[in-house]
Design a protein around this motif. Structure first.
Motif, PDB file in Angstrom:
ATOM      1  N   SER A  73       0.829  -1.213   0.000  1.00  0.00           N
ATOM      2  CA  SER A  73       0.000   0.000   0.000  1.00  0.00           C
ATOM      3  C   SER A  73       0.862   1.260   0.000  1.00  0.00           C
ATOM      4  O   SER A  73       0.501   2.274  -0.615  1.00  0.00           O
ATOM      5  N   THR A  74       2.010   1.201   0.666  1.00  0.00           N
ATOM      6  CA  THR A  74       2.907   2.354   0.688  1.00  0.00           C
ATOM      7  C   THR A  74       3.486   2.624  -0.700  1.00  0.00           C
ATOM      8  O   THR A  74       3.532   3.780  -1.155  1.00  0.00           O
ATOM      9  N   ILE A  75       3.933   1.570  -1.381  1.00  0.00           N
ATOM     10  CA  ILE A  75       4.476   1.739  -2.728  1.00  0.00           C
ATOM     11  C   ILE A  75       3.405   2.281  -3.675  1.00  0.00           C
ATOM     12  O   ILE A  75       3.668   3.169  -4.499  1.00  0.00           O
ATOM     13  N   ALA A  76       2.183   1.761  -3.541  1.00  0.00           N
ATOM     14  CA  ALA A  76       1.088   2.248  -4.385  1.00  0.00           C
ATOM     15  C   ALA A  76       0.761   3.710  -4.075  1.00  0.00           C
ATOM     16  O   ALA A  76       0.425   4.488  -4.968  1.00  0.00           O
ATOM     17  N   SER A  77       0.859   4.092  -2.801  1.00  0.00           N
ATOM     18  CA  SER A  77       0.568   5.466  -2.402  1.00  0.00           C
ATOM     19  C   SER A  77       1.632   6.428  -2.903  1.00  0.00           C
ATOM     20  O   SER A  77       1.319   7.554  -3.331  1.00  0.00           O
ATOM     21  N   LEU A  78       2.903   6.005  -2.860  1.00  0.00           N
ATOM     22  CA  LEU A  78       4.011   6.890  -3.241  1.00  0.00           C
ATOM     23  C   LEU A  78       4.205   6.966  -4.750  1.00  0.00           C
ATOM     24  O   LEU A  78       4.542   8.030  -5.286  1.00  0.00           O
ATOM     25  N   PHE A  79       4.028   5.833  -5.436  1.00  0.00           N
ATOM     26  CA  PHE A  79       4.377   5.784  -6.853  1.00  0.00           C
ATOM     27  C   PHE A  79       3.203   5.426  -7.768  1.00  0.00           C
ATOM     28  O   PHE A  79       3.364   5.404  -8.984  1.00  0.00           O
ATOM     29  N   GLY A  80       2.046   5.123  -7.191  1.00  0.00           N
ATOM     30  CA  GLY A  80       0.906   4.737  -8.000  1.00  0.00           C
ATOM     31  C   GLY A  80       0.113   5.931  -8.499  1.00  0.00           C
ATOM     32  O   GLY A  80       0.537   7.094  -8.404  1.00  0.00           O
ATOM     33  N   SER A  81      -1.040   5.643  -9.029  1.00  0.00           N
ATOM     34  CA  SER A  81      -1.923   6.683  -9.565  1.00  0.00           C
ATOM     35  C   SER A  81      -3.253   6.654  -8.819  1.00  0.00           C
ATOM     36  O   SER A  81      -3.459   5.840  -7.912  1.00  0.00           O
ATOM     37  N   ASP A  82      -4.167   7.517  -9.231  1.00  0.00           N
ATOM     38  CA  ASP A  82      -5.469   7.599  -8.568  1.00  0.00           C
ATOM     39  C   ASP A  82      -6.269   6.305  -8.729  1.00  0.00           C
ATOM     40  O   ASP A  82      -7.119   5.996  -7.876  1.00  0.00           O
ATOM     41  N   GLU A  83      -5.989   5.558  -9.786  1.00  0.00           N
ATOM     42  CA  GLU A  83      -6.742   4.324 -10.016  1.00  0.00           C
ATOM     43  C   GLU A  83      -6.374   3.216  -9.027  1.00  0.00           C
ATOM     44  O   GLU A  83      -7.038   2.194  -8.965  1.00  0.00           O
ATOM     45  N   ASP A  84      -5.303   3.446  -8.254  1.00  0.00           N
ATOM     46  CA  ASP A  84      -4.867   2.450  -7.271  1.00  0.00           C
ATOM     47  C   ASP A  84      -5.452   2.717  -5.887  1.00  0.00           C
ATOM     48  O   ASP A  84      -4.984   2.150  -4.893  1.00  0.00           O
ATOM     49  N   ALA A  85      -6.456   3.560  -5.805  1.00  0.00           N
ATOM     50  CA  ALA A  85      -7.017   3.928  -4.501  1.00  0.00           C
ATOM     51  C   ALA A  85      -7.567   2.714  -3.757  1.00  0.00           C
ATOM     52  O   ALA A  85      -7.419   2.606  -2.528  1.00  0.00           O
ATOM     53  N   ASP A  86      -8.200   1.801  -4.485  1.00  0.00           N
ATOM     54  CA  ASP A  86      -8.750   0.605  -3.835  1.00  0.00           C
ATOM     55  C   ASP A  86      -7.641  -0.264  -3.241  1.00  0.00           C
ATOM     56  O   ASP A  86      -7.797  -0.839  -2.154  1.00  0.00           O
ATOM     57  N   LEU A  87      -6.525  -0.366  -3.960  1.00  0.00           N
ATOM     58  CA  LEU A  87      -5.388  -1.154  -3.465  1.00  0.00           C
ATOM     59  C   LEU A  87      -4.802  -0.521  -2.215  1.00  0.00           C
ATOM     60  O   LEU A  87      -4.484  -1.219  -1.235  1.00  0.00           O
ATOM     61  N   ILE A  88      -4.656   0.787  -2.220  1.00  0.00           N
ATOM     62  CA  ILE A  88      -4.102   1.490  -1.056  1.00  0.00           C
ATOM     63  C   ILE A  88      -5.006   1.312   0.157  1.00  0.00           C
ATOM     64  O   ILE A  88      -4.543   1.003   1.257  1.00  0.00           O
ATOM     65  N   ARG A  89      -6.290   1.492  -0.063  1.00  0.00           N
ATOM     66  CA  ARG A  89      -7.255   1.347   1.036  1.00  0.00           C
ATOM     67  C   ARG A  89      -7.244  -0.070   1.602  1.00  0.00           C
ATOM     68  O   ARG A  89      -7.185  -0.270   2.822  1.00  0.00           O
ATOM     69  N   ALA A  90      -7.270  -1.060   0.713  1.00  0.00           N
ATOM     70  CA  ALA A  90      -7.286  -2.456   1.162  1.00  0.00           C
ATOM     71  C   ALA A  90      -6.006  -2.811   1.908  1.00  0.00           C
ATOM     72  O   ALA A  90      -6.042  -3.510   2.929  1.00  0.00           O
ATOM     73  N   GLY A  91      -4.861  -2.334   1.414  1.00  0.00           N
ATOM     74  CA  GLY A  91      -3.596  -2.631   2.072  1.00  0.00           C
ATOM     75  C   GLY A  91      -3.501  -2.048   3.462  1.00  0.00           C
ATOM     76  O   GLY A  91      -2.996  -2.688   4.392  1.00  0.00           O
ATOM     77  N   ARG A  92      -4.008  -0.827   3.626  1.00  0.00           N
ATOM     78  CA  ARG A  92      -3.954  -0.184   4.948  1.00  0.00           C
ATOM     79  C   ARG A  92      -4.855  -0.889   5.950  1.00  0.00           C
ATOM     80  O   ARG A  92      -4.435  -1.174   7.081  1.00  0.00           O
ATOM     81  N   TYR A  93      -6.071  -1.183   5.547  1.00  0.00           N
ATOM     82  CA  TYR A  93      -6.986  -1.851   6.472  1.00  0.00           C
ATOM     83  C   TYR A  93      -6.533  -3.286   6.775  1.00  0.00           C
ATOM     84  O   TYR A  93      -6.665  -3.758   7.906  1.00  0.00           O
ATOM     85  N   LEU A  94      -6.025  -3.967   5.762  1.00  0.00           N
ATOM     86  CA  LEU A  94      -5.589  -5.353   5.960  1.00  0.00           C
ATOM     87  C   LEU A  94      -4.410  -5.428   6.923  1.00  0.00           C
ATOM     88  O   LEU A  94      -4.385  -6.279   7.827  1.00  0.00           O
ATOM     89  N   SER A  95      -3.430  -4.559   6.736  1.00  0.00           N
ATOM     90  CA  SER A  95      -2.257  -4.585   7.620  1.00  0.00           C
ATOM     91  C   SER A  95      -2.656  -4.269   9.053  1.00  0.00           C
ATOM     92  O   SER A  95      -2.149  -4.892  10.002  1.00  0.00           O
ATOM     93  N   PHE A  96      -3.571  -3.324   9.231  1.00  0.00           N
ATOM     94  CA  PHE A  96      -3.994  -2.971  10.591  1.00  0.00           C
ATOM     95  C   PHE A  96      -4.753  -4.128  11.245  1.00  0.00           C
ATOM     96  O   PHE A  96      -4.543  -4.426  12.429  1.00  0.00           O
ATOM     97  N   GLY A  97      -5.618  -4.782  10.482  1.00  0.00           N
ATOM     98  CA  GLY A  97      -6.367  -5.910  11.037  1.00  0.00           C
ATOM     99  C   GLY A  97      -5.454  -7.050  11.465  1.00  0.00           C
ATOM    100  O   GLY A  97      -5.624  -7.634  12.547  1.00  0.00           O
ATOM    101  N   CYS A  98      -4.460  -7.351  10.630  1.00  0.00           N
ATOM    102  CA  CYS A  98      -3.537  -8.452  10.953  1.00  0.00           C
ATOM    103  C   CYS A  98      -2.644  -8.104  12.142  1.00  0.00           C
ATOM    104  O   CYS A  98      -2.387  -8.954  13.000  1.00  0.00           O
ATOM    105  N   ILE A  99      -2.158  -6.868  12.177  1.00  0.00           N
ATOM    106  CA  ILE A  99      -1.259  -6.491  13.274  1.00  0.00           C
ATOM    107  C   ILE A  99      -2.026  -6.335  14.576  1.00  0.00           C
ATOM    108  O   ILE A  99      -1.446  -6.400  15.670  1.00  0.00           O
TER     109      ILE A  99
END
Length: 358
Positions: A73-99
């Motif tokens: 999600s960090t790589i997508a946020s730093l180097f991705g585009s607006d179309e990657d918003a779903d990936l960024i959102r999913a990565g952030r929530y998933l990492s928080f849930g697992c941790i």
């Protein structure tokens, strides 16, 4: 009983002390010392095996997903585009849930909650367990801040206007950049934790376990994100990016696994033989890596987008394979710890290698 230490097992903190021939005891002949007939003391194993249960296996598994998905999600946020918003959102929530679940599993395995707190009182740089506890706690803090920012952006904190404004003002890209380093640590340190013990199988794989657990954490994280995105209406280009990353990571993981027979040598038996070997070969290597890899490569070579049903099936196989990977390493480690002859052999090899380095 005599107080003589001739036949006492060789022990040390962290690594088993090297049992050299001149310390083995005059009552044991040279041919018997490494033959296994004098390999234990009244049939008591020379080292203690890990009695970890399913909590630690699941903790290793979820920790890898948490670190991997946060990095993606960090790589997508730093180097991705607006179309990657779903990936960024999913990565952030998933990492928080697992941790969020990981410390619960770890504390449950420790038996007493205060033990986790006690390990935070002092930071020991030479202790993998101490570093892991601090790394897990610090990474959890970064995950919490990033998830709070995402929740505010998604309007989930509108009930608390002041808190929502504060979270929106967070320097999220800076937080993600620093947090990714701790995510990589959490995803890989569990392998380092195993290799820092005296178990012959784990200790012999000390240069492989950290990178292997890291690549497995990344592959399972990418599989989880691919699964989540495939269930929704995510952008096809985003899914293709995730698939390309999966191909690279799974190929790297297979490459690391292929080096194990050479690196481990005679200590590889508990990992590749018997029921554990079947689980590892069929569950992790075959179903968890080769089949998903070939399925994705097939659609790539055909120059067609991978159907979402294939994505979902391949992702589930990778997740099951990653969980089996943690399971077989712990079970094989127990078998290796019970093998006193393997302990003697490992001690002798380490002693010989240390002499050559000197």
């Amino acid at each position: 009983m005599s107080n003589s230490n001739n036949n006492q097992p060789a022990r040390s903190r962290g690594r088993v002390a090297v049992l050299t021939p001149d310390k083995a005891g005059a009552s044991i002949s040279r041919g018997e010392r490494w033959s296994g007939r004098a390999s234990d003391y009244y049939h008591i194993p020379l080292i203690h095996k890990a009695h970890w249960s399913w909590e630690v296996i699941l903790y290793f598994f979820l920790g890898g997903i948490a670190g991997g998905s946060y990095l993606v999600s960090t790589i997508a946020s730093l180097f991705g585009s607006d179309e990657d918003a779903d990936l960024i959102r999913a990565g952030r929530y998933l990492s928080f849930g697992c941790i969020l679940i990981s410390p619960i599993l770890l504390i449950k395995d420790l038996g007493r909650p205060e033990r986790f707190h006690h390990m935070l009182r002092v930071l020991k740089f030479r202790s993998a367990m101490s570093l892991g506890t601090w790394g897990l706690t610090t990474f959890g803090l970064f995950c919490g801040l990033t998830t709070a920012y995402q929740a505010a952006m998604d309007g989930l904190l509108n009930w608390f206007p002041l808190l929502s404004r504060l979270m929106r003002a967070l320097p999220v890209k800076f937080i993600e950049t620093i947090g990714s380093f701790f995510g990589l640590f959490v995803a890989s340190y569990t392998g380092v934790l195993l290799s820092s013990t005296a178990v012959p199988l784990w200790a012999r794989a000390r240069h492989i376990l950290g990178p292997l657990f890291l690549t497995s954490g990344l592959s399972t994280a990418l599989a989880s994100l691919s699964f989540i995105l495939s269930l929704g209406r995510s952008n096809t280009k985003t899914l293709e990016k995730v698939e390309r990353a999966e191909l690279v990571v799974m190929t790297t993981e297979l490459g690391l696994i292929s080096t194990l027979p050479t690196v481990l040598g005679p200590f590889a038996k508990p990992l590749f033989k018997g029921k554990t070997g079947v689980f590892f070969g069929a569950g992790t290597i075959g179903s968890g890596l080769l089949i998903p890899l070939l399925a994705r490569l097939g659609w790539k070579l055909a120059r067609k987008p991978t159907p979402r049903a294939v994505n979902i099936g391949a992702s589930l196989l990778v997740l099951v394979g990653g969980l089996i990977l943690r399971y077989v390493w712990i079970v094989a480690g127990r078998a290796s710890a019970d093998d006193a002859q393997a302990t003697h052999r490992y001690n002798a090899m380490e002693w010989s290698e240390s002499r050559r380095r000197v």
